[in-house]
Design a protein around this motif. Structure first.
Motif, PDB file in Angstrom:
ATOM      1  N   LEU A   1       0.795  -1.171   0.197  1.00 11.12           N
ATOM      2  CA  LEU A   1      -0.118   0.203   0.089  1.00 11.12           C
ATOM      3  C   LEU A   1       0.864   1.278  -0.102  1.00 11.12           C
ATOM      4  CD1 LEU A   1      -2.927  -0.849   2.618  1.00 11.12           C
ATOM      5  CD2 LEU A   1      -2.632  -1.386  -0.081  1.00 11.12           C
ATOM      6  N   THR A   2       0.530   2.292  -0.778  1.00 13.29           N
ATOM      7  CA  THR A   2       1.411   3.379  -1.101  1.00 13.29           C
ATOM      8  C   THR A   2       0.632   4.588  -0.678  1.00 13.29           C
ATOM      9  OG1 THR A   2       2.756   2.425  -2.738  1.00 13.29           O
ATOM     10  CG2 THR A   2       2.516   4.911  -2.657  1.00 13.29           C
ATOM     11  N   CYS A   3       1.231   5.308   0.291  1.00  9.22           N
ATOM     12  CA  CYS A   3       0.396   6.442   0.975  1.00  9.22           C
ATOM     13  C   CYS A   3       1.273   7.907   0.268  1.00  9.22           C
ATOM     14  CB  CYS A   3       0.349   6.556   2.323  1.00  9.22           C
ATOM     15  SG  CYS A   3      -0.086   8.024   2.955  1.00  9.22           S
ATOM     16  N   SER A   4       0.573   8.476  -0.614  1.00 11.08           N
ATOM     17  CA  SER A   4       1.352   9.692  -1.078  1.00 11.08           C
ATOM     18  C   SER A   4       0.386  10.905  -0.513  1.00 11.08           C
ATOM     19  CB  SER A   4       1.105   9.742  -2.483  1.00 11.08           C
ATOM     20  OG  SER A   4      -0.144   9.822  -3.010  1.00 11.08           O
ATOM     21  N   ALA A   5       1.358  12.057  -0.370  1.00 15.52           N
ATOM     22  CA  ALA A   5       0.615  13.414  -0.049  1.00 15.52           C
ATOM     23  C   ALA A   5       1.454  14.676  -0.394  1.00 15.52           C
ATOM     24  CB  ALA A   5       0.671  13.360   1.455  1.00 15.52           C
ATOM     25  N   LYS A   6       0.959  15.884  -0.319  1.00 15.21           N
ATOM     26  CA  LYS A   6       1.558  16.944  -0.818  1.00 15.21           C
ATOM     27  C   LYS A   6       1.826  17.609   0.726  1.00 15.21           C
ATOM     28  CE  LYS A   6      -0.479  17.481  -4.850  1.00 15.21           C
ATOM     29  NZ  LYS A   6      -1.311  18.310  -6.026  1.00 15.21           N
ATOM     30  N   GLY A   7       2.976  18.420   0.814  1.00 12.95           N
ATOM     31  CA  GLY A   7       3.520  18.988   2.071  1.00 12.95           C
ATOM     32  C   GLY A   7       5.045  19.119   2.241  1.00 12.95           C
ATOM     33  N   SER A   8       5.453  19.678   3.398  1.00 15.32           N
ATOM     34  CA  SER A   8       6.932  19.875   3.422  1.00 15.32           C
ATOM     35  C   SER A   8       7.034  19.017   4.867  1.00 15.32           C
ATOM     36  CB  SER A   8       7.223  21.406   3.794  1.00 15.32           C
ATOM     37  OG  SER A   8       6.874  21.922   2.472  1.00 15.32           O
ATOM     38  N   PHE A   9       8.292  18.219   4.670  1.00 15.49           N
ATOM     39  CA  PHE A   9       8.825  17.686   6.206  1.00 15.49           C
ATOM     40  C   PHE A   9       7.670  16.635   6.578  1.00 15.49           C
ATOM     41  CE2 PHE A   9      10.730  21.967   5.822  1.00 15.49           C
ATOM     42  CZ  PHE A   9      11.998  21.769   5.755  1.00 15.49           C
ATOM     43  N   LEU A  10       7.304  15.950   5.772  1.00 17.55           N
ATOM     44  CA  LEU A  10       6.167  14.983   5.958  1.00 17.55           C
ATOM     45  C   LEU A  10       6.524  13.896   6.917  1.00 17.55           C
ATOM     46  CD1 LEU A  10       4.160  15.047   2.812  1.00 17.55           C
ATOM     47  CD2 LEU A  10       3.764  16.501   4.672  1.00 17.55           C
ATOM     48  N   GLN A  11       5.902  13.250   7.759  1.00 19.13           N
ATOM     49  CA  GLN A  11       5.836  12.184   8.297  1.00 19.13           C
ATOM     50  C   GLN A  11       4.606  11.378   8.284  1.00 19.13           C
ATOM     51  OE1 GLN A  11       6.956  13.258  12.538  1.00 19.13           O
ATOM     52  NE2 GLN A  11       9.158  13.386  12.127  1.00 19.13           N
TER      53      GLN A  11
END
Length: 588
Positions: free
Chosen positions: A201-211
């Motif tokens: 399962l691949t979780c992708s997101a937009k943003g900076s310095f993501l955890q």
């Protein structure tokens, strides 16, 4: 004019102060120029002079400056400071209210230094690059910037020339973070097979310095290095599910966060196929089924997707599909009256697995709707006749036959004989005791039925008996009763002194006896079926009044009993009275 002689220390200090003043004046003049690089004199001093020499020249240690995250001067808080793209940020100084000659905020993006704002006695001037986006609180030196842009990330330096004391500087790093958004989950497989598949399962997101973090429902999924492994990237995270189980179906969530925001994905439900398992037929117990019953066998299995079912009889497929096998189908296949072992097989098209149930033995039996009993039609006479009674089912077959007489079980005896299959009984010879109701009870595993036969055995009459008075007084009433056991009941007649009378009943009655009624009365009992007759004689004597001692009447007897009881009570009372009146001397 005489020149003032300066010491080496005073000379150097004077030169430094004049140099610093010129640089500051140049800085103020440069505020009107777009993106004019500002050279901080203290940095040039640090480059040219080592700390020891600077201490000697100034007499005190200057505020050192570290290029990068923060200043050791504690003018600004430690960094980095994070802020959201499009929002505002306030860079705060440490120490509260400031009293300064001038204050400068500069920005360095790594390639050049740009003036943000300068404050002095003449006012506050904002650099062209930050016009409309930067403001300064002259009381405490706080710098507010917004709305923030991505290119605002970098080092922010402050230079403060206090009214008293040396110039101090500080530096802090600002990181402009993109908002956390568009968190979504994708699967490497659209369908998984339990215990066989590995799913990523691949979780992708937009943003900076993501955890990233993973949850199943509200329970965190922990990387155990076996079933679950997690690999995080800058903008994505991979969750690997090894040997997928049905419990991994979800809902599964992914969260992406940084220091300022957290966002969660929509629930993801993984399709996991499993089974079939726990394949079972109900009812389970060995069955005897009425051929007229509304009966069916049901096959069930734990399976995803739902299993397909096939039915087998004695290991042979019988060509019936579906979870239900009805008795109608069994009968239509020609197995209606045959015992067989039935089982079902469950198949899962996705997992390609087939599992069989345990077998169930079934015997389809025709019920017994009713029973018929037949017995002798001729007249039966005790001692002369023989009786045969038979029983049969009008349909179906009986597994057992039971005979009863007057609702009590019958057993074979010297005169009573049963056939091997209990379908008939024989009594030879018949006796009067054989009269009664004979019941045949037929039973099989699915039904029972009864039928009865009323058997009449004619006998008698047996010896007649006469009861009644032997002697009476004139005008007394006379009753003579005659009895003789007989089937059918005996016909009675009376003779007086061998002369036939008109009395044809078992009772001979004389309302008022006369002397002429003295004589012999003979009762004759006759059975019209057996043709037998029995007789009994009785002698009656009629006497004058008072000749017979008839004894006291009931009233007289009762009066005597009452009188005796009264006298006895009076005597007991008198004795008790006397004992109370007569004194008794003491023996002492």
């Amino acid at each position: 004019m005489m020149k003032r002689k300066l010491s080496p220390h005073s000379f150097i200090r004077d030169k430094l102060n004049r140099w610093r003043q010129k640089v500051m004046e140049r800085t103020v003049e440069d505020q009107n120029q777009t993106a004019t690089p500002v050279q901080i004199p203290m940095r040039r001093l640090k480059t040219l002079l080592n700390p020891t020499l600077r201490t000697v020249m100034t007499g005190k240690r200057l505020w050192p400056m570290r290029h990068g995250c923060c200043a050791q001067s504690a003018v600004l808080p430690p960094g980095p400071i994070d802020a959201i793209l499009g929002g505002n940020v306030t860079l705060k100084t440490i120490g509260g209210k400031l009293d300064f000659n001038f204050l400068i905020w500069n920005f360095n993006d790594g390639s050049k230094s740009i003036n943000i704002v300068t404050a002095s006695a003449s006012g506050v001037k904002v650099g062209t690059a930050f016009t409309g986006r930067a403001s300064l609180n002259v009381t405490n030196g706080y710098l507010t910037i917004g709305p923030l842009k991505s290119e605002d990330s970098g080092d922010y330096a402050i230079t403060i020339n206090p009214s008293a004391g040396d110039t101090v500087t500080g530096e802090v790093q600002l990181r402009v973070l993109k908002p956390v958004s568009d968190v979504s989950i994708k699967s490497s497989l659209s369908e998984a097979i339990e215990l066989n598949s590995t799913v990523v399962l691949t979780c992708s997101a937009k943003g900076s310095f993501l955890q990233f973090s993973w949850l199943r429902g509200d329970v965190p999924i922990v990387d155990d290095g076996k079933r679950f492994t997690v690999k995080n990237g800058e903008l994505s995270s991979n969750l690997t599910l090894n040997d997928v189980l049905r419990t991994d179906q979800g809902p599964i969530y992914c969260t992406a966060s940084n220091q300022l925001q957290l966002a969660r994905s929509a629930p993801f439900n993984l399709t996991v196929y499993y089974g079939p398992e726990a394949v079972a037929i109900s009812p389970l117990a060995p069955l005897y089924i009425s051929s007229k019953a509304n009966f069916s066998l049901s096959c069930s299995a734990v399976s995803s997707p739902s299993a397909d079912f096939l039915w087998y009889r004695d290991q042979q497929e019988i060509g019936s599909g579906g979870p239900i096998l009805t008795l109608g189908v069994i009968n239509s296949l020609g197995f209606g009256n045959k015992t067989g072992n039935y089982m079902c097989k469950a198949q899962n098209k996705k997992t390609q697995r087939t599992v069989s149930s345990a077998a169930v033995a079934i015997a389809v039996i025709e019920p017994i709707p009713s029973a018929e009993v037949s017995g002798p039609a001729a007249i039966l006479i005790a001692g002369n006749s023989t009786a045969n009674i038979s029983c049969r089912a009008t349909a179906g077959s009986a597994a057992s036959t039971t005979w009863l007489k007057d609702k009590q079980p019958l057993a074979a005896s010297g005169r009573l004989l049963f056939s091997a299959n209990m379908s008939w009984l024989r009594i030879d010879p018949l006796q009067k005791e054989d009269n009664g109701e004979y019941t045949c009870r037929l039973e099989n595993a699915v039904s029972s039925a009864e039928a009865s036969y009323k058997m009449v055995v004619n006998y008698g009459p047996e010896q007649a008996t006469v009861t009644g008075q032997k002697a009476v007084e004139v005008n007394d009433k006379v009753t003579l009763d005659c009895s003789a056991p007989s089937v059918p009941p005996a016909i009675f007649s009376w003779k007086f002194n061998n002369t036939l009378t008109d009395v044809k009943t078992a009772r001979y009655l004389i309302d008022m006896a006369l002397y002429k009624n003295t004589g012999t009365y003979t009762c004759e009992a006759y059975n019209a079926v057996t043709g037998k007759t029995t007789a009994q004689s009785h002698f009656l004597s009629v006497k004058e009044e008072g000749a017979l001692d008839k004894g006291l009447s009931d009233g007289a007897i009762a009066g005597i009993v009452i009188a005796v009881l009264v006298a006895l009570g009076a005597a007991i009372g008198l004795i008790m009275y006397c004992r109370q009146k007569v004194p008794v001397e003491s023996p002492y």
